[in-house]
Motif scaffolding. Structure first.
Motif, PDB file in Angstrom:
ATOM      1  N   UNK A  38      57.007  20.215  95.468  1.00 18.93           N
ATOM      2  CA  UNK A  38      57.965  20.163  94.352  1.00 18.93           C
ATOM      3  C   UNK A  38      58.060  18.765  93.754  1.00 18.93           C
ATOM      4  N   UNK A  39      57.914  17.739  94.590  1.00 19.10           N
ATOM      5  CA  UNK A  39      58.017  16.369  94.071  1.00 19.10           C
ATOM      6  C   UNK A  39      56.848  16.021  93.148  1.00 19.10           C
ATOM      7  N   UNK A  40      55.772  16.804  93.234  1.00 22.57           N
ATOM      8  CA  UNK A  40      54.640  16.606  92.327  1.00 22.57           C
ATOM      9  C   UNK A  40      54.776  17.439  91.059  1.00 22.57           C
ATOM     10  N   UNK A  41      55.729  18.398  91.071  1.00 23.27           N
ATOM     11  CA  UNK A  41      55.904  19.297  89.932  1.00 23.27           C
ATOM     12  C   UNK A  41      57.123  18.918  89.100  1.00 23.27           C
ATOM     13  N   UNK A  42      58.251  18.625  89.775  1.00 21.12           N
ATOM     14  CA  UNK A  42      59.497  18.293  89.080  1.00 21.12           C
ATOM     15  C   UNK A  42      59.531  16.806  88.769  1.00 21.12           C
ATOM     16  N   UNK A  43      59.796  16.421  87.506  1.00 22.00           N
ATOM     17  CA  UNK A  43      59.844  14.996  87.149  1.00 22.00           C
ATOM     18  C   UNK A  43      60.950  14.266  87.897  1.00 22.00           C
ATOM     19  N   UNK A  44      60.692  13.026  88.254  1.00 15.22           N
ATOM     20  CA  UNK A  44      61.699  12.213  88.929  1.00 15.22           C
ATOM     21  C   UNK A  44      62.785  11.802  87.938  1.00 15.22           C
ATOM     22  N   UNK A  45      64.018  11.816  88.395  1.00 22.46           N
ATOM     23  CA  UNK A  45      65.129  11.418  87.530  1.00 22.46           C
ATOM     24  C   UNK A  45      66.345  11.059  88.358  1.00 22.46           C
ATOM     25  N   UNK A  46      67.328  10.421  87.694  1.00 24.34           N
ATOM     26  CA  UNK A  46      68.518  10.000  88.438  1.00 24.34           C
ATOM     27  C   UNK A  46      69.676   9.752  87.485  1.00 24.34           C
ATOM     28  N   UNK A  47      70.875   9.970  88.008  1.00 24.77           N
ATOM     29  CA  UNK A  47      72.095   9.547  87.317  1.00 24.77           C
ATOM     30  C   UNK A  47      72.470   8.167  87.846  1.00 24.77           C
ATOM     31  N   UNK A  62      65.098   9.859  83.153  1.00 23.60           N
ATOM     32  CA  UNK A  62      63.889  10.078  83.938  1.00 23.60           C
ATOM     33  C   UNK A  62      63.352   8.736  84.441  1.00 23.60           C
ATOM     34  N   UNK A  63      62.762   8.775  85.610  1.00 22.88           N
ATOM     35  CA  UNK A  63      62.220   7.564  86.232  1.00 22.88           C
ATOM     36  C   UNK A  63      60.701   7.543  86.061  1.00 22.88           C
ATOM     37  N   UNK A  64      60.248   6.632  85.245  1.00 23.99           N
ATOM     38  CA  UNK A  64      58.822   6.592  84.924  1.00 23.99           C
ATOM     39  C   UNK A  64      57.972   6.080  86.082  1.00 23.99           C
ATOM     40  N   UNK A  65      58.499   5.158  86.846  1.00 23.11           N
ATOM     41  CA  UNK A  65      57.690   4.512  87.888  1.00 23.11           C
ATOM     42  C   UNK A  65      57.842   5.130  89.275  1.00 23.11           C
ATOM     43  N   UNK A  66      58.645   6.181  89.367  1.00 28.11           N
ATOM     44  CA  UNK A  66      58.850   6.808  90.675  1.00 28.11           C
ATOM     45  C   UNK A  66      57.636   7.649  91.061  1.00 28.11           C
ATOM     46  N   UNK A  67      57.248   7.556  92.321  1.00 23.71           N
ATOM     47  CA  UNK A  67      56.103   8.320  92.810  1.00 23.71           C
ATOM     48  C   UNK A  67      56.520   9.156  94.015  1.00 23.71           C
ATOM     49  N   UNK A  68      56.014  10.379  94.080  1.00 22.30           N
ATOM     50  CA  UNK A  68      56.347  11.220  95.251  1.00 22.30           C
ATOM     51  C   UNK A  68      55.691  10.672  96.504  1.00 22.30           C
ATOM     52  N   UNK A  69      56.174  11.124  97.631  1.00 19.88           N
ATOM     53  CA  UNK A  69      55.622  10.681  98.900  1.00 19.88           C
ATOM     54  C   UNK A  69      54.186  11.195  99.027  1.00 19.88           C
ATOM     55  N   UNK A 349      64.330  12.911  98.431  1.00 24.63           N
ATOM     56  CA  UNK A 349      64.847  11.623  97.951  1.00 24.63           C
ATOM     57  C   UNK A 349      63.709  10.727  97.470  1.00 24.63           C
ATOM     58  N   UNK A 350      62.622  10.704  98.207  1.00 19.16           N
ATOM     59  CA  UNK A 350      61.477   9.871  97.810  1.00 19.16           C
ATOM     60  C   UNK A 350      60.917  10.301  96.457  1.00 19.16           C
ATOM     61  N   UNK A 351      60.962  11.614  96.195  1.00 22.73           N
ATOM     62  CA  UNK A 351      60.469  12.114  94.919  1.00 22.73           C
ATOM     63  C   UNK A 351      61.503  12.101  93.815  1.00 22.73           C
ATOM     64  N   UNK A 352      62.781  11.764  94.137  1.00 19.14           N
ATOM     65  CA  UNK A 352      63.868  11.691  93.146  1.00 19.14           C
ATOM     66  C   UNK A 352      63.961  12.975  92.313  1.00 19.14           C
ATOM     67  N   UNK A 353      63.978  14.132  92.995  1.00 19.60           N
ATOM     68  CA  UNK A 353      63.991  15.399  92.261  1.00 19.60           C
ATOM     69  C   UNK A 353      65.351  16.097  92.274  1.00 19.60           C
TER      70      UNK A 353
END
Length: 477
Positions: A38-47, A62-69, A349-353
């Motif tokens: 899911x972390x490779x499918x859902x874009x990373x984002x955060x409030x 959305x977090x542009x520089x976040x990378x999934x584990x 958490x690592x994927x920020x999803x």
């Protein structure tokens, strides 16, 4: 104590069987892989988060520089989560407490104290076994609904296991007397400080707001849960009718035996009541609550109490210590289960999803009827619960977002109910819940077997929760 009873007690030591342990580990690993995908499918984002840990309205990005584990790190995720994962200190406390409980169980069992307690209960309810289920259900539901106890009440499982054996019930019935009763109690939290307490504070309302409605739901679910457990007990009796009845092994014999049973029961009950008092104080005294050392105090109380009671009853500190260490070793595989479950949240958490998932759902909620809004919110809590079983962490994420702005037809009281229902019975349904996994391992029951036994009751809880929510909307709670 007769020899047969002693042998049966040894068969019911609190330990894991390999088959159940491996099946749980495989399920959790599959969940880890699924969340990783899911972390490779859902874009990373955060409030954005304020200084008090609350989410800031309309701050999602959305977090542009976040990378999934990376996939190869899935294997190391449990260790990484333990070392650097958010909430890792709480997990460490749970692991230490569980190991201590394993040692305590073994010592109390070796003293013959557990069988003494069961003998007294059996003699008390010899011809009223179903009444005992109603009493146990009420007590367990009140402890979880009022004080937020669940994993702590696993200390009672060895007693319920022996009691169920005496009544010709299964180990599934024994663990149900812990898991199902507390799971339902959590679902209808009257004053649970870890669910309705935290959620009410975040929502800015009194914890007793609309408590009358929760009490009505508590009564209804108490009756249904008791009837369900009585029904399962009768099914167990029918299934075991051709087996030798073991109740005579637990019926006290002469006067000397009864005095010995009473002595052991008083000592062990004092130990448990002391721990229960510490739990209540740590959850209600502001100073202790702020320190957040409830589990540490419990662990200390169990160690001291076990060492004192065990040394007296076994008449040897060395013998007691050996028994304690053996119990620790027997239950130690639970560490792997806890770490696998904890790593699911770590990967998410690592994927920020998680924030992204909520952002998408919040957009769907806009401009819908209050009934549909409540249903969608409930579905979201159920999804988030899979990744974040902890009530406090989930409340910090969801309650501020759900209460950012007024929702037509959906009051704060209804939002709190949505949160409670999504956080409650899922504790006995989702494989990411550590309490469920540990309980099933102790009872030597696979997750699949548990679902086969409880799926109808779980379905009832799901449907009834939706009905209670819709009624709340209809009456304008």
């Amino acid at each position: 104590m007769n020899n047969d009873a002693t042998i049966n007690a040894q068969e019911n030591k609190v330990k894991f069987n390999l088959k159940g342990f491996l099946s749980i580990c495989l399920i959790l690993f599959a969940v880890m892989v699924f969340v990783g995908i899911l972390t490779y499918i859902i874009p990373a984002g955060a409030y954005d988060i304020d200084e008090n840990g609350k989410i800031i309205a309309n701050s999602f990005h959305f977090l542009e520089n976040s990378k999934p584990l990376p996939i190869y790190r899935f294997l190391s995720a449990p260790i990484e989560a333990l070392i650097i994962g958010q909430g890792n200190m709480n997990v460490i406390q749970i692991i230490l407490l569980l190991l201590i409980l394993g040692g305590t169980f073994n010592v109390l069992d070796d003293t013959g104290g557990m069988i003494s307690i069961v003998r007294i209960i059996v003699n008390k309810f010899f011809n009223r076994r179903y009444l005992s289920i109603w009493i146990i259900t009420l007590a367990m539901m009140l402890l979880s609904s009022l004080f937020g106890l669940q994993e702590e009440l696993l200390v009672l499982f060895p007693i319920f296991l022996l009691y169920s054996k005496a009544m010709n019930w299964s180990s599934s019935q024994a663990i149900s007397l812990v898991l199902i009763t507390t799971g339902v109690g959590f679902t209808v939290a009257i004053m649970n400080p870890f669910t309705i307490g935290i959620a009410s504070e975040l929502a800015g309302v009194n914890v007793l707001s609309a408590v009358w409605y929760r009490i009505i739901i508590f009564v209804i679910l108490y009756v249904v849960t008791s009837l369900y457990l009585v029904y399962k007990a009768k099914k167990d009796e029918m299934a075991n009718k051709d087996k030798a009845n073991t109740i005579n092994e637990f019926v006290a014999g002469d006067e000397k035996q009864r005095k010995e049973d009473k002595k052991k029961t008083i000592m062990i009950s004092t130990l448990f009541l002391s721990v229960l008092l510490i739990i209540i104080l740590s959850a209600t005294v502001p100073f202790l609550e702020e320190l957040g050392i409830g589990m540490i105090l419990m662990a200390i109380a169990f160690i001291i109490g076990t060492f004192v009671v065990g040394s007296i009853l076994l008449k040897s500190f060395t013998k007691m210590l050996k028994s304690f260490l053996k119990g620790v070793i027997n239950i130690s595989p639970s560490i792997i289960i806890i770490l696998l479950a904890f790593s699911v949240k770590y990967i998410a958490d690592c994927g920020n999803i998680i924030h992204t998932m909520f952002y998408y759902f919040s957009n769907v909620i806009a401009n819908t009827s209050p009934f549909l809004t409540v249903f969608i919110m409930y579905a979201l809590v159920l999804i988030i619960e899979f990744f974040i079983p902890g009530a406090a962490a989930k409340a910090l994420l969801l309650i501020p977002l759900f209460t950012l702005a007024p929702l037509p037809g959906v009051s704060v009281n209804i939002i709190l109910l949505v949160f409670l229902f999504g956080d409650g019975y899922t504790n006995i349904l989702y494989p990411t819940c550590g309490t469920l996994l540990i309980g099933l391992s102790l009872a030597k029951i696979s997750f699949v077997e548990w679902l086969k036994r409880t799926w109808l009751f779980q379905l009832f809880l799901f449907i009834s929760s939706i009905l209670f929510l819709f009624i709340a909307v209809a009456i304008g709670l």
